[in-house]
Motif scaffolding. Structure first.
Motif, PDB file in Angstrom:
ATOM      1  N   UNK A  94       0.453  -1.328   0.381  1.00  0.00           N
ATOM      2  CA  UNK A  94       0.056  -0.172  -0.036  1.00  0.00           C
ATOM      3  C   UNK A  94       0.415   0.943  -0.126  1.00  0.00           C
ATOM      4  N   UNK A  95       0.681   2.467  -0.706  1.00  0.00           N
ATOM      5  CA  UNK A  95       1.090   3.766  -0.399  1.00  0.00           C
ATOM      6  C   UNK A  95       0.762   4.142   0.782  1.00  0.00           C
ATOM      7  N   UNK A  96       2.291   4.492   1.030  1.00  0.00           N
ATOM      8  CA  UNK A  96       2.793   5.096   2.442  1.00  0.00           C
ATOM      9  C   UNK A  96       1.412   6.666   1.869  1.00  0.00           C
ATOM     10  N   UNK A  97       1.516   7.557   3.452  1.00  0.00           N
ATOM     11  CA  UNK A  97       0.720   8.427   2.913  1.00  0.00           C
ATOM     12  C   UNK A  97       1.157   9.557   3.636  1.00  0.00           C
ATOM     13  N   UNK A 324     -11.434   1.574   1.405  1.00  0.00           N
ATOM     14  CA  UNK A 324     -10.563   0.078   1.125  1.00  0.00           C
ATOM     15  C   UNK A 324     -10.371  -0.060  -0.232  1.00  0.00           C
ATOM     16  N   UNK A 325     -11.841   1.001  -0.665  1.00  0.00           N
ATOM     17  CA  UNK A 325     -11.404   0.597  -2.891  1.00  0.00           C
ATOM     18  C   UNK A 325     -10.894   1.692  -3.041  1.00  0.00           C
ATOM     19  N   UNK A 326      -9.908   2.755  -2.430  1.00  0.00           N
ATOM     20  CA  UNK A 326     -10.058   3.761  -2.702  1.00  0.00           C
ATOM     21  C   UNK A 326      -8.349   3.697  -2.406  1.00  0.00           C
ATOM     22  N   UNK A 327      -8.197   3.051  -0.866  1.00  0.00           N
ATOM     23  CA  UNK A 327      -7.013   3.452  -0.869  1.00  0.00           C
ATOM     24  C   UNK A 327      -5.944   3.006  -1.235  1.00  0.00           C
ATOM     25  N   UNK A 328      -5.679   1.996  -2.388  1.00  0.00           N
ATOM     26  CA  UNK A 328      -4.780   1.432  -2.925  1.00  0.00           C
ATOM     27  C   UNK A 328      -4.325   2.592  -4.867  1.00  0.00           C
ATOM     28  N   UNK A 329      -5.322   3.435  -4.746  1.00  0.00           N
ATOM     29  CA  UNK A 329      -5.190   5.031  -5.770  1.00  0.00           C
ATOM     30  C   UNK A 329      -5.337   6.217  -4.873  1.00  0.00           C
ATOM     31  N   UNK A 330      -4.869   5.947  -3.040  1.00  0.00           N
ATOM     32  CA  UNK A 330      -4.781   7.192  -2.717  1.00  0.00           C
ATOM     33  C   UNK A 330      -4.176   8.580  -3.586  1.00  0.00           C
ATOM     34  N   UNK A 331      -3.025   8.304  -3.964  1.00  0.00           N
ATOM     35  CA  UNK A 331      -2.150   9.317  -4.507  1.00  0.00           C
ATOM     36  C   UNK A 331      -3.302   9.997  -6.172  1.00  0.00           C
ATOM     37  N   UNK A 332      -3.577   9.493  -6.755  1.00  0.00           N
ATOM     38  CA  UNK A 332      -5.118   9.506  -7.327  1.00  0.00           C
ATOM     39  C   UNK A 332      -6.336  11.047  -6.672  1.00  0.00           C
ATOM     40  N   UNK A 333      -5.901  10.591  -5.889  1.00  0.00           N
ATOM     41  CA  UNK A 333      -7.288  11.565  -5.312  1.00  0.00           C
ATOM     42  C   UNK A 333      -7.513  12.382  -4.191  1.00  0.00           C
ATOM     43  N   UNK A 334      -5.383  12.433  -3.877  1.00  0.00           N
ATOM     44  CA  UNK A 334      -5.241  13.701  -3.406  1.00  0.00           C
ATOM     45  C   UNK A 334      -4.630  14.682  -4.184  1.00  0.00           C
ATOM     46  N   UNK A 353      -8.276   4.887   8.926  1.00  0.00           N
ATOM     47  CA  UNK A 353      -9.163   4.103   8.590  1.00  0.00           C
ATOM     48  C   UNK A 353      -8.031   2.442   8.385  1.00  0.00           C
ATOM     49  N   UNK A 354      -6.381   3.529   8.253  1.00  0.00           N
ATOM     50  CA  UNK A 354      -5.607   2.620   8.489  1.00  0.00           C
ATOM     51  C   UNK A 354      -5.802   1.479   9.827  1.00  0.00           C
ATOM     52  N   UNK A 355      -5.542   2.525  10.406  1.00  0.00           N
ATOM     53  CA  UNK A 355      -5.147   2.525  12.195  1.00  0.00           C
ATOM     54  C   UNK A 355      -6.600   1.290  12.518  1.00  0.00           C
ATOM     55  N   UNK A 356      -7.113   1.738  12.208  1.00  0.00           N
ATOM     56  CA  UNK A 356      -8.884   1.468  12.922  1.00  0.00           C
ATOM     57  C   UNK A 356      -8.714  -0.236  12.016  1.00  0.00           C
ATOM     58  N   UNK A 357      -7.734  -0.604  11.030  1.00  0.00           N
ATOM     59  CA  UNK A 357      -8.045  -1.719  10.114  1.00  0.00           C
ATOM     60  C   UNK A 357      -6.915  -2.277  10.901  1.00  0.00           C
ATOM     61  N   UNK A 358      -5.932  -1.371  11.532  1.00  0.00           N
ATOM     62  CA  UNK A 358      -4.667  -1.933  12.366  1.00  0.00           C
ATOM     63  C   UNK A 358      -5.399  -2.642  13.444  1.00  0.00           C
ATOM     64  N   UNK A 359      -6.590  -2.377  14.418  1.00  0.00           N
ATOM     65  CA  UNK A 359      -5.953  -2.113  15.794  1.00  0.00           C
ATOM     66  C   UNK A 359      -6.940  -3.780  15.846  1.00  0.00           C
TER      67      UNK A 359
END
Ligand code: CA
Length: 525
Positions: A94-97, A324-334, A353-359
């Protein structure tokens, strides 16, 4: 349907080294591809419909490129003509934020679209309903059974007297008690319930049924000032509330009677309303996909994206979601954010949301279902590229946190951060103020919502034909070569205006709807 089509492979970008097989039932090994993206290629394997075929020889470790982005890396040598299934590729990280492009792309200002309108119910706050429904808000699951029986009585006894009311919706949910109501995150389910009761399709009429002893007390759910009050007699009473533990209730039927009596003035006011012509800018469309396949990102989702652009050009609002369906395209969003502040808000939501999933120790394989994989989507990176196309090409103007409601000045393209779960996403989009929903599906789902019409778009002709009385539109005609993406998007735009004006969707025809499902990241006690 009914006649054999020549072998067809679809490539999304000239730089892609895989294409997907479009034919119903897939293609057998030995098929020689005719003129097109893969001319002369001989299939080494049977390739199922919607699945990827290697257009060139791929070396171990080489990027598998679709939509001009790596959707995986080859685990082994994959010769040209092979079926590229999910076991042959490793998922990209996954692309880092950090260090993301922030509001760097300025989408071309598109020409305003004038002259489109629909027939809707104008509310006192300026919002517009597409349906004229009475909602009965509940504070806690305990009251659900009583409310259900009261709703049945209202439908039987009162709706015939109030023919301009489209229906009664008991807002049933599993929240309200047995929950850590002051924990961080509890505000999400609470504001979701509050804002759903204020959805434009409920005409500003708010009535509440509570149990009495629950944690989510009525004035916490709907504090004074958060809801409209109708009628002189209500002014002193504030919230129109039926409390089942009220001592005035003797026996079960007296509770049901109270709810039915309370409903009457609301139904009277709703019944006096008529549709009136409003500009297309009053549309608040939530877009979503579910039961996706590899065609979702080729046919239905690009058509939805074109429709989204048309709605934004008409001055309306389009929400896209599904973290979770846009997370991998985060660069396109930002990069597409209208301002650096909007880009920051996208990073904030996806980071939370990343932290929520990690928990919960959810890994990156948690999204993509067995059906997605059977439909040709190898992993979340590939799914994300096909999902984000639903948002079209406009600049992202606003970001909503889960359960928040759009303000009347928040128009244009909105990223409403939600889980990808169909029911939770739909519930949160209702809270945001959605008045029409569009839902794309490739594997097929009979999904529907009671509070808002859901226009379902099939990604494949095969599904649209088999589910002819569940799918409202067939975007598979794009893969069949019968329609362009632009034509399908335009047709969908017109269909949305029709449905907003009262045309029933198939889900409404059959009275199909799913439950409201609240997103509660806080603990249950
Ligand atoms: Ca979904």
């Amino acid at each position: 349907m009914g006649f054999l089509r020549p072998p067809l492979a679809i490539r999304m970008h000239a730089a892609d080294n895989v294409a997907i097989i479009a034919n119903d039932g897939g293609l057998p090994a030995g098929t020689v591809m005719p003129a097109g993206v893969a001319e002369g290629l001989v299939l080494r394997d049977k390739v199922p419909q919607g699945h990827k075929v290697a257009l060139t020889d791929l070396a171990p470790g080489q990027a598998i490129v679709r939509y001009n982005v790596p959707v995986g890396f080859a685990r082994q040598a994959i010769p040209a003509g092979s079926w590229v299934h999910e076991r042959l590729l490793d998922i990209p990280a996954a692309r880092a934020l950090q260090d993301l492009p922030m509001a760097t792309v300025k989408p071309e200002q598109q020409e305003a679209l004038e002259g489109f309108a629909f027939e809707g119910y104008v509310n006192s706050d300026g919002s517009v309903g597409t349906r004229n429904l009475l909602a009965i808000t509940t504070t806690v699951q305990c009251v659900a059974g009583v409310v259900k029986i009261a709703v049945e009585r209202i439908e039987r006894e009162l709706l015939p007297i109030f023919p301009h009311v489209d229906g009664v919706v008991g807002l049933e949910h599993s929240y309200g008690c047995g929950v850590a109501i002051d924990a961080p995150g509890a505000e999400i389910p609470i504001r979701t319930l509050r804002n759903i009761s204020l959805n434009p399709n409920f005409g500003g009429e708010v009535m509440v049924v509570s149990l009495g002893c629950e944690k989510l007390q009525p004035d916490r759910l709907l504090p004074p000032g958060s809801f409209p009050i109708h009628g002189a007699h209500d002014k002193d009473q504030g919230l129109d509330l039926v409390c089942l533990q009220d001592e005035a209730h003797v026996g079960f039927m007296s509770m049901v009677d109270s709810i039915v009596q309370s409903a009457k003035p609301h139904l009277q006011r709703l019944n006096a309303r008529r549709r009136q012509t409003v500009p297309a800018s009053a549309l608040v469309v939530g877009v979503q996909c579910g039961g996706s396949d590899a065609f979702s990102g080729v046919t239905a989702n690009p058509a939805v994206g074109y429709m989204a652009d048309l709605i934004v050009r008409a001055g309306g609002t389009v929400m896209f979601s599904e973290n979770t369906e846009v997370r991998d395209a985060v660069e396109q969003l930002t990069s597409r954010a209208a301002t650096p502040e909007v880009a920051q808000a996208i990073v904030r939501e996806l980071g939370w949301y990343d932290q929520y999933l990690e928990r919960g120790r959810a890994d990156r394989t948690a999204n993509t279902t067995p059906g997605n994989k059977a439909g040709g989507l190898s992993n979340i990176a590939e799914k994300a590229m096909g999902s984000i196309i639903k948002s079209g090409s406009a600049a992202i103007a606003h970001v909503l946190s889960p359960g928040e409601k759009l303000r009347s000045d928040q128009k244009g393209l909105v990223f409403a951060a939600t889980p990808a779960s169909d029911f939770i996403c739909g519930t949160l989009q209702l809270a945001a103020g959605m008045n029409v929903h569009v839902f794309t599906t490739g594997r097929g789902t009979p999904y529907g919502l009671q509070a808002c019409p859901v226009v379902k778009v099939a990604t494949r002709t095969d599904l649209a034909t088999r589910w002819h009385d569940l799918m409202d539109m067939n975007a598979g005609r794009i893969a069949d070569g019968e329609m362009t993406i632009e034509e399908a998007g335009h047709a969908l735009f017109l269909l949305m205006l029709d449905v907003a004006s009262g045309r029933k969707t198939w889900a409404e025809h059959w009275k199909l709807h799913n439950a409201l499902v609240l997103f509660n990241p806080a603990p249950i006690t």
